[in-house]
Motif scaffolding. Structure first.
Motif: not given
Length: 298
Positions: A106, A196, A229-233, A253, A256, A292
């Motif tokens: 990341g 986020n 948002t929460d990344g991939g969740r 990914v 980013v 991404v």
């Protein structure tokens, strides 16, 4: 350049991104091979680039120097289809720059040098009051994408200004470190916050374990609408009446920086096309996932 009004105003940072990327995991002190790219960036610019891909014509309101870097950046923006006539071009302030290092694990570190934008202050808004894009008596009544690289004082001024009284404000922090600047826009009757999970926690001064909880808390705190948002969740969109959630597709990914800006722009464009809230959220999540994964051109 055509005289027709732009579809949306993108207000905030327009600068050069210098991004170093490597496929290796990194830690403090790592020295690894990779690739270094320089490309147009900044939150306002990133949003505008995605809006162009969705067929919209954005105008940039920002500070760009008259140095060689600024001339090249303004030319690149115009070539991509953005309206650049309303940029504040300073003889004394250099063009801003952002530098980031991304590894397989990341974002490792980033430094945003947006000092020229901060020093220019309200000068970047002149077109909204001198008749080119509006006046205090006849303000801009369309979409505005606003980013948190602006100072707290200027964001507070915008929240109270008649120049934005009829605007559909879409607001994003530039980074978690600047998230609390958006508190100035809590209570604005049209502002949609795009944050986020970490940024939502900073705005509400408490941690959250889900985007839905965070989005509902932001609305309870005074946000007109909140999109978390929460990344991939799962991501969530909350209003005083409702909250919807959608989960982004799983992708590998590869980058980013700029993902949140891509998500925000795709959501704005989808709503501008008249898409229903759940469909607009789902389309935006797919656009960000595609970005991404590296499938969207740099």
């Amino acid at each position: 350049m055509t005289d027709r009004q732009p579809d949306i105003l993108c207000i905030g940072s327009v600068l050069w991104d210098v991004i170093g990327r490597t496929a290796s995991h990194m830690r403090v002190g790592s020295d690894v091979p990779g690739r270094i790219h320089r490309l147009p960036g900044g939150v306002a610019m990133n949003i505008a680039m995605t809006l162009v891909r969705f067929g919209l014509r954005p105008a940039l309101l920002s500070a760009v120097g008259r140095d060689a870097e600024g001339e090249e950046l303004a030319a690149e923006a115009a070539k991509m289809g953005m309206e650049t006539a309303h940029l504040y071009r300073s003889d004394d302030l250099p063009t801003d720059i952002y530098m980031a290092i991304e590894g397989a694990n990341g974002l490792i570190a980033a430094i945003a040098d947006a000092h020229s934008l901060e020093q220019a202050g309200a000068k970047i808004l002149r077109a909204l009051e001198d008749g080119r894009l509006g006046t205090p008596d006849s303000p801009w009544s369309g979409l505005v994408a606003l980013d948190g690289n602006l100072t707290t004082d200027l964001l507070t001024e915008i929240a109270r200004s008649p120049l934005f009284a009829r605007a559909d404000l879409r607001v994003a922090p530039a980074s978690p470190g600047k998230a609390e600047r958006l508190l100035a826009l809590m209570g604005h009757p049209t502002a949609t916050l795009y944050v986020n999970l970490e940024e939502a926690g900073l705005l509400c001064h408490q941690p959250f374990d889900s985007s839905e909880t965070a989005a509902r808390a932001l609305v309870a705190r005074g946000a007109h609408r909140a999109l978390v948002t929460d990344g991939g969740r799962a991501a969530a969109l909350a209003t005083a009446q409702d909250c919807i959630t959608r989960t982004p597709p799983e992708v590998l990914v590869t980058r980013v920086t700029g993902a949140g800006d891509t998500f925000m722009a795709a959501h704005i464009a989808s709503e501008a096309e008249g898409m229903a809230p759940d469909a607009a959220l789902e389309r935006a999540l797919h656009a960000a996932a595609t970005y991404v994964s590296g499938d969207t051109p740099l």
